[in-house]
Design an enzyme around this catalytic site. Sequence first.
Site, mmCIF file in Angstrom:
data_model
loop_
_atom_site.group_PDB
_atom_site.id
_atom_site.type_symbol
_atom_site.label_atom_id
_atom_site.label_comp_id
_atom_site.label_asym_id
_atom_site.label_seq_id
_atom_site.Cartn_x
_atom_site.Cartn_y
_atom_site.Cartn_z
ATOM 1 N N HIS A 99 -17.115 -4.815 -2.566
ATOM 2 C CA HIS A 99 -17.503 -5.834 -1.586
ATOM 3 C C HIS A 99 -18.972 -6.150 -1.859
ATOM 4 O O HIS A 99 -19.718 -5.261 -2.296
ATOM 5 C CB HIS A 99 -17.462 -5.309 -0.150
ATOM 6 N N ASP A 102 -21.381 -3.553 -0.634
ATOM 7 C CA ASP A 102 -21.356 -2.237 -1.290
ATOM 8 C C ASP A 102 -22.425 -2.166 -2.369
ATOM 9 O O ASP A 102 -23.002 -1.106 -2.611
ATOM 10 C CB ASP A 102 -20.022 -1.949 -2.000
ATOM 11 N N GLU A 230 -4.869 -9.463 1.068
ATOM 12 C CA GLU A 230 -4.448 -8.076 1.274
ATOM 13 C C GLU A 230 -3.947 -7.893 2.704
ATOM 14 O O GLU A 230 -4.731 -7.905 3.653
ATOM 15 C CB GLU A 230 -5.634 -7.140 0.999
ATOM 16 N N GLU A 266 -1.565 -2.548 -0.368
ATOM 17 C CA GLU A 266 -2.104 -1.187 -0.251
ATOM 18 C C GLU A 266 -1.067 -0.267 0.368
ATOM 19 O O GLU A 266 -0.447 -0.602 1.389
ATOM 20 C CB GLU A 266 -3.382 -1.198 0.598
ATOM 21 N N HIS A 269 -1.619 0.628 4.047
ATOM 22 C CA HIS A 269 -1.366 -0.514 4.936
ATOM 23 C C HIS A 269 0.137 -0.717 5.116
ATOM 24 O O HIS A 269 0.599 -1.099 6.195
ATOM 25 C CB HIS A 269 -2.006 -1.787 4.372
ATOM 26 N N ASP A 294 -3.614 -1.535 -4.208
ATOM 27 C CA ASP A 294 -4.620 -0.584 -3.748
ATOM 28 C C ASP A 294 -3.898 0.740 -3.582
ATOM 29 O O ASP A 294 -3.049 0.916 -2.692
ATOM 30 C CB ASP A 294 -5.254 -1.040 -2.425
ATOM 31 N N ASP A 305 -5.738 4.494 9.223
ATOM 32 C CA ASP A 305 -5.869 4.265 7.792
ATOM 33 C C ASP A 305 -6.689 5.401 7.180
ATOM 34 O O ASP A 305 -7.910 5.367 7.218
ATOM 35 C CB ASP A 305 -6.599 2.915 7.665
ATOM 36 N N ASP A 307 -6.628 6.512 3.956
ATOM 37 C CA ASP A 307 -7.057 6.241 2.573
ATOM 38 C C ASP A 307 -7.195 7.508 1.725
ATOM 39 O O ASP A 307 -8.247 7.752 1.110
ATOM 40 C CB ASP A 307 -8.393 5.475 2.563
ATOM 41 N N ASP A 337 -8.279 2.706 -3.809
ATOM 42 C CA ASP A 337 -8.914 2.464 -2.509
ATOM 43 C C ASP A 337 -8.687 3.731 -1.675
ATOM 44 O O ASP A 337 -7.890 3.769 -0.743
ATOM 45 C CB ASP A 337 -8.295 1.230 -1.843
#
EC number: 5.3.1.5
Length: 437
Positions: A99, A102, A230, A266, A269, A294, A305, A307, A337
């Site tokens: 992003h 980031d 996404e 993802e 998700h 992802d 989430d 991750d 991710d």
Amino acid sequence: MTYFQGINKIQFEGKGSDNPLAFKHYDPKQVVLGKTMEEHLRFAVAYWHTFNANGTDPFGVGTMVRGWDSYDGLDRSKARVEANFEFMEKLDMPYYCFHDVDIAPEGATLQETNKNLDVIVAMLKDNMKTSGRKLLWNTVNMFSNPRYVHGAGTTPNAEVYAYAAAQLKKGLEVGKELGAENYVFWGGREGYETLLNTDMGFELDNLARLYHMAIAYAKEIGFDAQFLIEPKPKEPTKHQYDFDAATTIAFLQKYGLKDHFKLNLEANHATLAGHTFEHEIRTAAINGMLGSLDANQGDLLLGWDTDEFPTDLYSTTLTMYEVLKAGGIGRGGVNFDAKVRRGSFEAEDLFLAHIAGMDSFAWGLKAAAKLIEEKTLDSIVEDRYASFKTGIGAEIVSGKATLASLEQYALQNNPIVNKSGRQERIRLMLSEVIFSV
Ligand code: XLS
Ligand code: CA
Ligand code: CA
């Protein structure tokens, strides 16, 4: 300067190896169904989890021990760039994703933010040139800054919408500058909390307007990345507009956007939406919308989430099965991710986690290839639908049948005979394949 001292280039050592800093399954040059593992998997590191996340949770401060954290501001951003390329080279990771926020700190104004971005983008570009590493996708973060409290493309405030548009414009320019293969839209705050204060139809119209502007601008500047949306069903908003693959496809169709987008799916998700990852991939694939993945996994005992790094071999196998059946991931890739747990705070854990993810996907790829080569599932599915190959079934498929002709058939065809789906047997066959490769 090295940020990962004592860690050398990670090598493939094969199944017998007990070296934790080696691949047991991921052998980049190994050919599987006509392509190398590297070409199939197109792995990417997610900048935000690996170089920005510090382990903060609602109950405590960061725990991660990171060399770049001894710097501040733009210097820290520069240190992260160096760390990113050292990390990618040591893991032989071909791609990365980020992003805007980031890679460079936000300034007090949009001008300042863009200036910071320019400094870091130039540095990324140089490093990409010397290392041969590539950008799988970039995106802009239109959800963390408080200005986006009510959304970005779906905000009720036109001033915020304009700012989001400006941020997006810069994101497309950055993507073009770095030759991004894809550009991702994840609508972090594009959703709502309550209908009592929300004009849902208007918000969705505005979101579509923003996407149309993005298409026009990308064309204008000659940025030919694949656009990806996404989906995610919830978190941070209660009702995220891009709930899942099917909802997102319906939105794109309604607004004449379908030909300009594919989906970035993802795993976590998918499970938050009450689906499996393979369900989401299949939904995208049968609609010609499979873009990129992802890779992570959620915790089925937790409703948010998490991750986590993907290590569930049933899931990586079925994921790669879907990808192979769809003809590959195209310009997309497998982006981790995923974040190390708060307790895995050493820099070495970043390697161990990525090795776990890469090996689990390589393992899944090998198992999926075997399922395809041996037609394990294909023959089951083919047999299951065999009644549509001949007779009345063939008439249905060819379009010859009518309600009246089918009624005539049904009146004479008594009793109907069904066959077992044999799900339990098939699951065991799947296990046998996974543990045989
Ligand atoms: C958050 C999303 C996000 C997107 C990119 O849940 O996964 O990280 O991938 O904005
Ligand atoms: Ca994601
Ligand atoms: Ca996520």
